[in-house]
Design an enzyme around this catalytic site. Structure first.
Site, PDB file in Angstrom:
ATOM      1  N   LYS A 266       1.003  -1.257   0.024  1.00  0.00           N
ATOM      2  CA  LYS A 266      -0.010   0.017   0.035  1.00  0.00           C
ATOM      3  C   LYS A 266       0.781   1.176  -0.082  1.00  0.00           C
ATOM      4  O   LYS A 266       1.932   1.285   0.769  1.00  0.00           O
ATOM      5  CB  LYS A 266      -0.809  -0.058   1.300  1.00  0.00           C
ATOM      6  CG  LYS A 266      -1.960   1.081   1.291  1.00  0.00           C
ATOM      7  CD  LYS A 266      -2.923   1.008   2.575  1.00  0.00           C
ATOM      8  CE  LYS A 266      -3.845   2.146   2.387  1.00  0.00           C
ATOM      9  NZ  LYS A 266      -4.734   1.781   3.718  1.00  0.00           N
TER      10      LYS A 266
ATOM     11  N   SER B 175      -9.830   1.933   2.596  1.00  0.00           N
ATOM     12  CA  SER B 175      -8.829   2.496   1.868  1.00  0.00           C
ATOM     13  C   SER B 175      -7.479   1.761   1.208  1.00  0.00           C
ATOM     14  O   SER B 175      -6.936   2.316   0.303  1.00  0.00           O
ATOM     15  CB  SER B 175      -8.016   3.588   2.613  1.00  0.00           C
ATOM     16  OG  SER B 175      -7.196   3.138   3.792  1.00  0.00           O
TER      17      SER B 175
ATOM     18  N   SER C  15      -9.740  -0.475   7.188  1.00  0.00           N
ATOM     19  CA  SER C  15      -9.457  -0.243   5.614  1.00  0.00           C
ATOM     20  C   SER C  15      -8.490  -1.455   5.034  1.00  0.00           C
ATOM     21  O   SER C  15      -8.131  -1.604   3.952  1.00  0.00           O
ATOM     22  CB  SER C  15      -8.467   0.716   5.515  1.00  0.00           C
ATOM     23  OG  SER C  15      -9.133   2.042   5.393  1.00  0.00           O
TER      24      SER C  15
HETATM   25  N1  GLN Z   1     -13.251   4.214   6.285  1.00  0.00           N
HETATM   26  C1  GLN Z   1     -12.393   4.737   7.558  1.00  0.00           C
HETATM   27  C2  GLN Z   1     -12.030   6.087   7.301  1.00  0.00           C
HETATM   28  O1  GLN Z   1     -12.081   6.614   6.174  1.00  0.00           O
HETATM   29  C3  GLN Z   1     -11.230   3.877   7.886  1.00  0.00           C
HETATM   30  C4  GLN Z   1     -10.158   4.054   7.062  1.00  0.00           C
HETATM   31  C5  GLN Z   1      -8.810   3.296   7.525  1.00  0.00           C
HETATM   32  O2  GLN Z   1      -8.984   2.250   8.011  1.00  0.00           O
HETATM   33  N2  GLN Z   1      -7.723   3.495   7.181  1.00  0.00           N
HETATM   34  O3  GLN Z   1     -11.574   6.706   8.296  1.00  0.00           O
END
Ligand code: GLN
Length: 483
Positions: free
Chosen positions: A79, A154, A178
């Site tokens: 990532k 994400s 994410s």
């Molecule tokens: N979707 C969640 C957010 O936008 C989690 C993001 C993540 O785990 N990096 O905060």
């Protein structure tokens, strides 16, 4: 044989038995990326030369008769918020568009020590803020199961890369879901380790009390292999720990008859897609067929998890992202034209105004507001208290049961564009994942069925440092699906 279909162990055995070379394996993935990345857009950067030279090195080892580690020569994707030395690390943001990582994250050092082949860096929502990968400044990733749909986020690039066989395994990061939610949307396995199980050194910080790096893989066994490779205490991250529990070198087998599985009643309420609920209930039934005892448990503060998460994570983000000021980290288009700035404030405003996308700005404003004098007690402090209550809920539930099963997401993968204009609806897709981060627990998403052609993941939550056990439980379901 298509080499890109192989799991880690299968690829390892093929290399050891000289059925194919590491170079052939890496080339098979690079060819696939070449053909398919334009459409799926899982990778932001592909390191062809580096990957090929790493692979060649493994072939030399094998030719010399040296013993190789399980990950040696296995092509993986990282990532793009995890630092790989000398390679661009954008975090999906324009503000880091030209940033070259000056060092390796600890997880990368560990993968390199095992001689894994790093194919490249994968797409993500900007600074890991989002649930669809549409917040990337470089364009969205598409779900390999249905290219009109999002891969989740994400870590959407990592999950799509594994699902589309563009890599053998990937690393993601999980602050509020994410790793698990994109794994669920893409039909792959995603493990969010216990907070502290894996070093965060070299991870671009979003919310430091919640962030964890973890594996995204084709099967459960691979998740265990990668987790074992990256976990452990690191002196560069003072929140990292060695697991208190002895990880036995056991096979991924467990006696299900002795286990009590908890189903939290708060997770099966209105708002969950009925088709998803059917698939999840079907998976739970499989565990009862295998002999587990199912018990209803209660996690009474679940309804406050989402607001508490968005306050805490945005507060931490507003502090963590203060470093992107145009000086230490440039938005270099402006940096080279210093003479054009009127004042220091002008540097900040132009850099941050142009460098950050809308969602990142929204979080910074939300967080700065929640932390400001006069509002701190009402928002941040209160959210921290809720966090403690959520931890207590889990503690209590785990007195009665060994594991907790829930859906990962209330819906399967949604259409590109469907939620992007409505941040609140987007935040709701994290409703089943954020509590686990607030409580610091490990959880894994296991593919457990489909709605139409779209995969659905089951979330298995365990006690702190019981990654091994939740993976074993996941393996039972995986084996059930295969039989
Ligand atoms: N979707 C969640 C957010 O936008 C989690 C993001 C993540 O785990 N990096 O905060």
């Amino acid at each position: 044989m298509d080499l890109t279909d192989l799991t880690i162990k299968e690829a390892h055995q093929g290399l050891v038995k000289k059925e194919f070379s590491a170079l052939e394996l890496t080339k098979a993935y690079l060819d696939k990326i070449e053909k398919e990345n334009k459409e799926i857009f899982a990778f932001l950067t592909v390191n062809e030369d580096l990957a090929l030279s790493q692979a060649k090195k493994i072939d030399d080892f094998i030719a010399e008769g040296k013993k190789i580690s399980i990950l040696a020569g296995i092509p993986c994707a990282i990532k793009d918020n995890i630092l790989v030395k000398d390679i661009k690390c954008t975090a999906g943001s324009k503000i880091l568009e030209n940033y070259i990582a000056p060092y390796d994250a600890t997880v990368i050092k560990k993968l390199k020590n095992q001689e894994a082949v790093i194919l490249g860096k994968t797409n993500l929502d900007e600074f890991a803020m989002g649930s669809s990968t549409e917040n990337s400044a470089f364009g969205p990733t598409r779900n390999p199961h249905d290219k009109s749909r999002v891969p989740g986020g994400s870590s959407g690039g990592s999950a799509a890369a594994v699902a589309g066989n563009l890599c053998c395994f990937a690393l993601g990061s999980d602050t509020g879901g994410s790793i698990r939610q994109p794994a669920s949307f893409c039909g792959v396995v995603g493990l969010k380790p216990t907070y502290g199980a894996v070093s965060r050194y070299g991870l671009v910080a979003f919310a430091s009390s919640l962030d964890q790096i973890g594996p995204i893989t084709k099967i459960v066994e691979d998740a265990k292999i990668v987790f074992d490779a990256i976990k452990g205490k690191d002196e560069m991250d003072s929140t990292s720990l060695n697991s208190k529990f002895k990880i036995q070198k056991s096979k991924l087998q467990i006696k299900i008859q002795n286990l009590r599985i908890g189903i939290p009643k708060e997770y099966f309420v209105k708002g969950i897609d009925p088709e998803v609920e059917k698939v999840i209930k079907g998976a739970i039934k499989k565990y009862t067929e295998l002999g587990a005892k199912i018990e209803e448990v209660s996690l009474p503060h679940t309804e406050y998890a989402l607001p508490a998460y968005y306050i805490i994570s945005s507060s931490e983000a507003s502090a963590n992202l203060a470093r992107y000021d145009g000086i230490k980290y440039g938005y270099s288009k402006f940096k080279i034209q210093y003479s054009k700035f009127k004042s220091l404030l002008d540097v900040y405003l132009k850099t941050r105004g142009n460098g950050f996308g809308d969602e990142v700005k929204r979080r910074i404003m939300l967080g700065a507001y929640a932390l400001s004098a006069g509002y701190y007690e009402a928002y941040y402090l209160r959210a921290q208290r809720v966090r403690t209550l959520i931890k207590e809920d889990f503690k209590e539930a785990f007195q009665k049961v060994d594991f907790i099963l829930t859906p990962v997401s209330p819906t399967p993968a949604f259409k590109l564009g469907e939620k992007i204009t409505d941040p609140l609806t987007m935040y709701l897709s994290d409703i089943f994942t954020v509590s686990v981060n607030l409580a610091g627990l490990p959880a894994v998403s296991i593919p457990c069925g489909k709605v139409g052609n779209l995969p659905v993941g089951l979330q298995i939550i365990g006690r702190a440092f019981e990654e091994e056990k939740i993976l074993k439980i996941g393996k039972l379901l995986e084996d059930y699906e295969l039989r």
